[in-house]
Design a protein around this motif. Structure first.
Motif, PDB file in Angstrom:
ATOM      1  N   LEU A 188       0.844  -1.192   0.000  1.00 25.48           N
ATOM      2  CA  LEU A 188       0.000   0.000   0.000  1.00 25.48           C
ATOM      3  C   LEU A 188       0.880   1.243   0.000  1.00 25.48           C
ATOM      4  O   LEU A 188       2.106   1.157   0.155  1.00 25.48           O
ATOM      5  N   TYR A 189       0.244   2.399  -0.146  1.00 31.66           N
ATOM      6  CA  TYR A 189       0.997   3.653  -0.211  1.00 31.66           C
ATOM      7  C   TYR A 189       0.389   4.664   0.741  1.00 31.66           C
ATOM      8  O   TYR A 189      -0.815   4.665   1.011  1.00 31.66           O
ATOM      9  N   ARG A 190       1.237   5.558   1.253  1.00 32.60           N
ATOM     10  CA  ARG A 190       0.802   6.613   2.158  1.00 32.60           C
ATOM     11  C   ARG A 190       1.431   7.941   1.750  1.00 32.60           C
ATOM     12  O   ARG A 190       2.435   7.961   1.029  1.00 32.60           O
ATOM     13  N   PRO A 191       0.863   9.057   2.195  1.00 36.09           N
ATOM     14  CA  PRO A 191       1.396  10.368   1.801  1.00 36.09           C
ATOM     15  C   PRO A 191       2.704  10.676   2.514  1.00 36.09           C
ATOM     16  O   PRO A 191       2.926  10.232   3.648  1.00 36.09           O
ATOM     17  N   ARG A 192       3.558  11.451   1.843  1.00 39.95           N
ATOM     18  CA  ARG A 192       4.804  11.888   2.466  1.00 39.95           C
ATOM     19  C   ARG A 192       4.941  13.411   2.406  1.00 39.95           C
ATOM     20  O   ARG A 192       5.136  14.059   3.407  1.00 39.95           O
ATOM     21  N   GLY A 193       4.812  13.998   1.198  1.00 34.31           N
ATOM     22  CA  GLY A 193       4.904  15.459   1.070  1.00 34.31           C
ATOM     23  C   GLY A 193       6.139  15.901   0.314  1.00 34.31           C
ATOM     24  O   GLY A 193       7.250  15.431   0.588  1.00 34.31           O
ATOM     25  N   CYS A 194       5.940  16.785  -0.661  1.00 30.77           N
ATOM     26  CA  CYS A 194       7.048  17.355  -1.419  1.00 30.77           C
ATOM     27  C   CYS A 194       6.625  18.730  -1.927  1.00 30.77           C
ATOM     28  O   CYS A 194       5.506  19.190  -1.681  1.00 30.77           O
ATOM     29  N   ALA A 195       7.530  19.391  -2.650  1.00 40.90           N
ATOM     30  CA  ALA A 195       7.235  20.742  -3.139  1.00 40.90           C
ATOM     31  C   ALA A 195       6.077  20.743  -4.131  1.00 40.90           C
ATOM     32  O   ALA A 195       5.285  21.688  -4.179  1.00 40.90           O
ATOM     33  N   ARG A 196       5.951  19.685  -4.936  1.00 39.52           N
ATOM     34  CA  ARG A 196       4.900  19.652  -5.958  1.00 39.52           C
ATOM     35  C   ARG A 196       3.502  19.594  -5.354  1.00 39.52           C
ATOM     36  O   ARG A 196       2.542  20.072  -5.957  1.00 39.52           O
ATOM     37  N   CYS A 197       3.374  18.983  -4.178  1.00 41.53           N
ATOM     38  CA  CYS A 197       2.047  18.860  -3.556  1.00 41.53           C
ATOM     39  C   CYS A 197       1.918  19.769  -2.339  1.00 41.53           C
ATOM     40  O   CYS A 197       1.054  19.543  -1.502  1.00 41.53           O
ATOM     41  N   LYS A 232      -9.297   1.454  -5.039  1.00 40.96           N
ATOM     42  CA  LYS A 232      -8.355   2.516  -5.411  1.00 40.96           C
ATOM     43  C   LYS A 232      -7.206   2.609  -4.409  1.00 40.96           C
ATOM     44  O   LYS A 232      -6.098   3.022  -4.766  1.00 40.96           O
ATOM     45  N   VAL A 233      -7.461   2.222  -3.162  1.00 40.97           N
ATOM     46  CA  VAL A 233      -6.376   2.153  -2.181  1.00 40.97           C
ATOM     47  C   VAL A 233      -5.391   1.057  -2.573  1.00 40.97           C
ATOM     48  O   VAL A 233      -4.165   1.249  -2.544  1.00 40.97           O
ATOM     49  N   ARG A 234      -5.909  -0.093  -2.966  1.00 40.98           N
ATOM     50  CA  ARG A 234      -5.033  -1.206  -3.360  1.00 40.98           C
ATOM     51  C   ARG A 234      -4.239  -0.883  -4.616  1.00 40.98           C
ATOM     52  O   ARG A 234      -3.131  -1.385  -4.804  1.00 40.98           O
ATOM     53  N   GLN A 235      -4.799  -0.023  -5.486  1.00 36.29           N
ATOM     54  CA  GLN A 235      -4.083   0.371  -6.696  1.00 36.29           C
ATOM     55  C   GLN A 235      -3.014   1.427  -6.436  1.00 36.29           C
ATOM     56  O   GLN A 235      -2.263   1.797  -7.336  1.00 36.29           O
ATOM     57  N   GLY A 236      -2.945   1.956  -5.208  1.00 34.32           N
ATOM     58  CA  GLY A 236      -1.949   2.970  -4.885  1.00 34.32           C
ATOM     59  C   GLY A 236      -2.373   4.374  -5.268  1.00 34.32           C
ATOM     60  O   GLY A 236      -1.553   5.298  -5.260  1.00 34.32           O
TER      61      GLY A 236
END
Length: 757
Positions: free
Chosen positions: A651-660, A715-719
């Motif tokens: 699975l994937y989780r948010p991290r954060g960068c300049a683009r977002c 959609k969670v499973r698809q990342g």
């Protein structure tokens, strides 16, 4: 001037005596003179004449000189005409604003004839110089010259491509970047010094400091408006290339640049500067006050103001309101429209808040008074973000009054809620073409305003881009081409219902099909479709519009929303008499739509006969594809998404960068629940007292419906989405809402009833 032509000087002033004086004084010196007393008329004439120099007054009725100058700057044909202000305003702010809007000189009345002649002659040379600088854009970069073999990096060597390559190595070493970021720095181009490093998480200030250290050029942390040299470089070129001419000791001219590796800026400095010009480095934010568009610039940051903020400080606005309105910053109850409409700083503030929200991709703007301040929040990708805190609180009353003026609401009414609409284009200096739906309500500390941004330029997405699963999309496309029946989209406000309906209309529209819509408001303009804006205040309601449509030989009818029993009854009648009807309703899920109609007093047999499809939907935030973080889920998270015990799952989780903007999310995607009743389900709908939960179970078990929850988990499973955001927006089912086909297709383990609750 060239080819024997006389230089053309255009004079704009509402004082006829001054125009006559200028005509006489300049004509005797061999200039061709054009005059105009009205700035609006002058704008059209200037674009035709294209004078060599423009003499311009500031204070004129209608359009003032600053506004005229800004409009000339916005056009490529007129932006390089030297503008000399001739005005009675002598303040420091007026002079600073003159440069902000593009002037090259500023003369204060009364003015001697010699001073006018000297300024005109000087700036005829400015016009030639500006024309030379204008040719730089789009031309071929000059050939690289040999670097000096000794001494510190200098202007004529270190700023070329070989020097830029050395600088990238210097930057990576100075910041001790890890290998991955160092590779990113190595890929930078001369045009992406700041944008590329921002994507790598490197602050612009650090980049500017590194450039300063590498080139041995001083760092300019801030640009003083009083130091800016007018007429050395054209303002459009300065704003585009972030380069400024500034005064130094002994009358010398230096230059402040953000990116000295930008060859266009360097070439301009070579052409107008000295052989070895004095260069300083500033980060891009230092140039932002030049884009103020009329906001009064501050000589120093106000206490508590963030560096690089584009919003004028509230202290400045309050002072200007006091000066311009001649009293306290808080207006009296029921202040007349003219008391707020002429407050220039206030107009700048309101326009700034609205345009910034639009440029940020916000859907709503909230202006909320509290006991001590005013909080401004934008809703971006479904979440509210605090973007400003206005202080003192009394500014709120001015802002609300300005919004009421823009929307034509009653300024004297402070006790009752009011709704209005703002067509923003006439108020925008940038030409932004969008509307706002305004709602004002009284709250305990004043009045709160909420504005929904309606972007008329926004294109309607095709159905396949709206997040439908393959099966849901196939079913939906089949049903929207049915000859008659009712298709409903349900969900809360802001769940994407309107976009889905517009996408459906776009897909079925055809020269052989007559489509009529009744909307409030018309959010998107579609070609080849007859769209009607309802006006309940004059009796043009959804129900009345729908009755009229039935006499217009329609094939497809869209009703923006079914709000009352009368509209519901007419909509059902239309769907049962040979028309395909599309609309929206506010219910939590698709099965609740049936019980909602029955609560409105519609007979169950009419509901079951007319319903063709109900699509419940929500919008989830998309994980930012540039920074999402993969992880192995814990046992509880595996259970939430329905994974079997031995199944491999990432699975994937948010991290954060300049683009977002360091949120971890960028954009949104819809999740859907497609309710298509079969005969057994229609019979159940006809039973008195049937619950929405019973209907939902039957839709899953007998009709193969995937619930909102399991569409979100897919959609969670698809990342695409994260578990926390999905659970925040979609309620977990009280039973296993996956049809057997979905579990088999995904290779998931069977989940017992109630396991998702």
């Amino acid at each position: 001037m060239d080819n024997g032509k006389r230089p053309v000087v255009f004079c704009v002033d509402d004082d006829p005596d001054l125009l006559a004086w200028m005509d006489l004084a300049l004509s005797d010196q061999g200039f061709e003179i054009q005059t105009e007393s009205d700035a609006v008329k002058a704008l059209g004439r200037i674009r035709t004449v294209l004078p060599d120099v423009l003499l311009l007054d500031v204070t004129m009725p209608g359009m003032d000189g600053y506004q005229l100058c800004e409009k000339l700057q916005s056009s490529a044909d007129t932006s390089y005409i030297p503008v000399i202000f001739v005005t009675g305003l002598a303040g420091e702010w007026e002079r600073s604003r003159a440069f902000t809007v593009g002037a090259v000189d500023y003369l204060v009345k009364p003015i001697a004839e010699e001073a006018v002649l000297r300024a005109v002659r000087d700036h005829l040379g400015t016009r030639r110089k500006f024309s030379d600088v204008k040719k730089i854009s789009g031309s071929t970069p000059p050939r690289e010259t040999s670097a000096r073999s000794e001494g510190a990096p200098r202007w004529d060597a270190a700023l070329q491509s070989s020097g830029f390559a050395r600088f990238k190595d210097f930057l990576a070493g100075r910041l001790a970047l890890p290998a991955e970021k160092a590779k990113g720095v190595a890929r930078l181009t001369t045009g992406s010094v700041y944008s590329g490093t921002s994507e790598l998480g490197i602050p612009a200030r650090k980049v500017a400091e590194a450039i300063s250290a590498f080139l041995s050029f001083p760092l300019a942390p801030r640009i003083e408006p009083s130091q800016v040299r007018l007429g050395v470089l054209p303002t459009p070129f300065c704003l585009t290339n972030q380069v400024l001419a500034v005064g130094g000791e002994g009358g010398t001219t230096g230059f402040v640049v953000s990116n000295p590796f930008n060859w266009e800026a360097l070439e301009a400095i070579r052409r107008v500067g000295e052989a070895s010009p004095r260069i300083s480095i500033a980060e891009p934010a230092a140039f932002e006050p030049l884009r103020g568009g009329g906001a009064r610039p501050a000589p120093a940051p106000a206490p508590g103001a963030s560096a690089g903020s584009k919003t004028p400080s509230i202290e400045q606005i309050r002072a200007e309101l006091h000066l311009e309105l001649g009293g306290d910053a808080a207006p009296a109850e029921g202040a007349p429209a003219e008391a707020v409409d002429d407050a220039g700083p206030l107009i700048e503030l309101v326009n700034h808040l609205i345009e910034t929200a639009y440029e940020s991709g916000a859907s709503d703007i909230h202006i909320e008074p509290t006991e001590t301040e005013v909080i401004v929040r934008y809703r971006i990708d479904g979440d509210l973000h605090v973007v400003d805190r206005l202080n003192p609180k009394e500014v709120s009353r001015r802002v609300i009054a300005r919004l009421k003026v823009m929307s034509g609401l009653d300024l004297a009414e402070h006790r009752l809620p009011q709704d209005g609409r703002i067509r923003f284009k006439p108020f925008s200096r940038k030409g932004s073409d969008f509307d706002l739906r305004l709602a004002v309500i009284p709250v305990n500390h004043g009045e709160k305003a909420c504005m929904r941004i309606l972007d008329k330029q926004k294109s309607v997405l095709p159905l396949e881009k709206l997040g439908f699963s393959a099966r849901n999309l196939s079913v939906y496309r089949q049903k929207i081409r049915a000859p008659y029946g009712m298709i409903l989209h349900v969900g809360p406000t802001g769940s994407g219902k309107s976009m889905s309906l517009y996408a459906a209309l776009n897909e079925v529209k055809d020269a052989t099909v007559n489509i009529q819509t009744a909307e409030d408001p018309i959010e998107y303009t579609l070609p080849d479709i007859n769209q009607l804006q309802v006006h309940p205040d004059i009796g043009l309601t959804f129900s009345r519009a729908l009755r009229s449509f039935l006499r217009m030989d329609p094939d497809v009818i869209l009703v923006g929303e079914i709000r009352d029993p009368e509209t519901a009854k007419i909509a059902i009648e239309a769907s049962l008499t040979g028309h395909l009807l599309l609309s929206t309703l506010h219910t939590n899920d698709s099965a609740s739509t049936v019980t909602r109609f029955i609560e409105m007093g519609i007979e169950p047999y009419l509901v079951s006969s007319s319903l063709l499809l109900v699509c419940a939907q929500r919008l989830l935030r998309r994980l930012c594809p540039d920074c999402r973080e993969a992880y192995a889920p814990e046992a509880e998270e595996r259970r939430i998404v329905g994974a079997g015990g031995g199944e491999s799952l990432t699975l994937y989780r948010p991290r954060g960068c300049a683009r977002c903007m360091n949120t971890g999310y960028r954009g949104r995607i819809a999740v859907h629940e497609i309710f298509v009743p079969n005969d057994a389900l229609r019979q159940a709908m006809n039973r008195r007292g049937v619950s929405s939960e019973e209907l939902k179970r039957m839709a899953v078990e007998d009709c193969g419906m995937t619930s909102l929850y399991w569409d979100a988990m897919d959609k969670v499973r698809q990342g695409i989405c994260s578990i926390p955001d999905a659970l925040q927006n979609v309620r977990r089912d009280e039973f296993d809402g996956r049809p057997p086909w979905a579990a088999r297709a995904a290779g998931l383990a069977a989940v017992g009833a109630g396991s998702a609750s």
